[in-house]
Design an enzyme around this catalytic site. Structure first.
Site, mmCIF file in Angstrom:
data_model
loop_
_atom_site.group_PDB
_atom_site.id
_atom_site.type_symbol
_atom_site.label_atom_id
_atom_site.label_comp_id
_atom_site.label_asym_id
_atom_site.label_seq_id
_atom_site.Cartn_x
_atom_site.Cartn_y
_atom_site.Cartn_z
ATOM 1 N N CYS A 92 27.407 -28.606 -59.520
ATOM 2 C CA CYS A 92 26.547 -28.175 -58.404
ATOM 3 C C CYS A 92 26.092 -29.527 -57.761
ATOM 4 O O CYS A 92 25.313 -29.503 -56.764
ATOM 5 C CB CYS A 92 25.456 -27.408 -58.974
ATOM 6 S SG CYS A 92 25.828 -25.922 -59.232
ATOM 7 N N ASP A 149 23.739 -31.913 -58.972
ATOM 8 C CA ASP A 149 22.821 -32.769 -59.558
ATOM 9 C C ASP A 149 22.678 -32.248 -61.048
ATOM 10 O O ASP A 149 22.798 -30.844 -61.123
ATOM 11 C CB ASP A 149 21.425 -32.112 -58.598
ATOM 12 C CG ASP A 149 21.265 -32.897 -57.451
ATOM 13 O OD1 ASP A 149 21.690 -34.103 -57.240
ATOM 14 O OD2 ASP A 149 21.166 -31.959 -56.525
ATOM 15 N N CYS A 152 21.592 -37.895 -56.459
ATOM 16 C CA CYS A 152 21.678 -38.691 -55.440
ATOM 17 C C CYS A 152 20.190 -39.945 -55.612
ATOM 18 O O CYS A 152 19.697 -39.752 -56.894
ATOM 19 C CB CYS A 152 21.338 -38.167 -54.102
ATOM 20 S SG CYS A 152 20.110 -37.040 -54.155
ATOM 21 N N CYS A 187 15.453 -32.007 -55.231
ATOM 22 C CA CYS A 187 15.244 -32.850 -56.655
ATOM 23 C C CYS A 187 14.124 -33.020 -57.418
ATOM 24 O O CYS A 187 14.043 -33.122 -58.653
ATOM 25 C CB CYS A 187 15.504 -34.317 -55.930
ATOM 26 S SG CYS A 187 17.082 -34.535 -55.101
#
Ligand code: FES
Length: 282
Positions: free
Chosen positions: A40, A42, A67, A111
């Site tokens: 996915c 992350d 990221c 995140c």
């Protein structure tokens, strides 16, 4: 679904990305929590050292795949929870992680959510409990493996009311889009009884105030992101709620110009007034 293409990272996000603290596996960790998946895009693994007498987290580290903001959020989380008792650490929310970093772009809030989930998983692991239930249950978004429980939880915790916000915070809906009607239905059901309380925005702006605010948001929130992609925008006119702008640089004649205009409109609606309409200068 239209999205802003411009990311703005605070200095702290850049700092925690370029020089992340507490990276790597913690040998002899007392608890390990995992969330996300590489498929996915992350994934985060959190390691905790916990003093059994005091219940304090004496050390924390992470391994992550993702990221810049995933790395920064994971690192921020470890800094936030070190020295806290488990109970205190469990009060750290995804908003706390974002705030610690001086904010995250809306599109990157997932995140911070991932950080909070890894913490819950690690604490469950320490307590010998099953992993948090949001990994199970009614799967809504197959592209990003997001369940209905997770959508409801994140929506309530962050006062989210739109599919776009859910995508920002969970990624659900950001792939093929097949799950969007289901997310809409969940949100309708969730907020049918009690609408969320959002931070108040000035309800009635005078024209002068509106013009000043539009100028300020374009300068501080929109232009830097476009300029980072070698584009730019110029404010041409404001007439009532109609804002006319001209795209410049790489944005001129760009295939995504309509998306950029809609992105600017969404930002101004969010931060200035819901009736703003943005048009491109012809
Ligand atoms: S199933 Fe949710 S985006 Fe594809």
């Amino acid at each position: 679904m239209q999205k802003l293409t411009m990311w703005e990272y605070t200095d702290k996000v850049k700092d925690f990305f370029l020089k992340p603290k507490n990276v790597g596996e913690l040998k002899d960790a007392d608890a390990v929590g995992e969330t996300g998946s590489i498929v996915c895009g992350d994934a985060l693994k959190l390691f905790l050292k916990i003093d059994k007498e005091t219940g304090k987290i004496t050390d924390a580290s992470f391994q992550t795949f993702g990221c810049a903001s995933a790395i920064a959020s994971s690192s921020a989380l470890t800094e936030l929870i070190k020295g806290k008792t488990i109970e205190e650490a469990m009060k750290v929310t995804n908003q706390d992680i974002a705030e610690f970093l001086g904010g995250l772009p809306d599109q990157k809030m997932h995140c911070s959510v991932m950080g909070r989930e890894a913490l819950e998983a690690a604490v469950a692991n320490y307590r010998g409990e099953a992993p948090p239930e949001h990994e199970e249950g009614n799967l809504v978004c197959k592209c990003f493996n997001v369940t209905e429980e997770k959508i409801r939880k994140v929506a309530v915790e962050n006062h989210l009311t739109t599919v776009e916000e859910i995508t920002n915070y969970t990624k659900a809906g950001g792939g093929c889009g097949e799950c969007v009607p289901n997310i809409e239905a969940i949100l309708r059901d969730l907020w049918a009884i009690k609408p969320p309380e959002k931070p108040a925005r000035p309800k009635k702006l005078t024209n002068l105030h509106k013009i000043a605010l539009v100028q300020e948001i374009i300068e501080s929130e929109i232009r830097p992101g476009l300029q980072a992609d070698n584009g730019d925008v110029e404010l041409i006119d404001i007439e009532g709620s109609k804002v006319t702008v001209a795209l410049r640089g790489m944005c001129t004649g760009c295939m995504m110009a309509d998306v950029t205009i809609k992105g600017i409109e969404a930002k101004l609606r969010e931060l200035v007034s819901e009736d703003i309409v943005v048009e491109a200068y012809q």
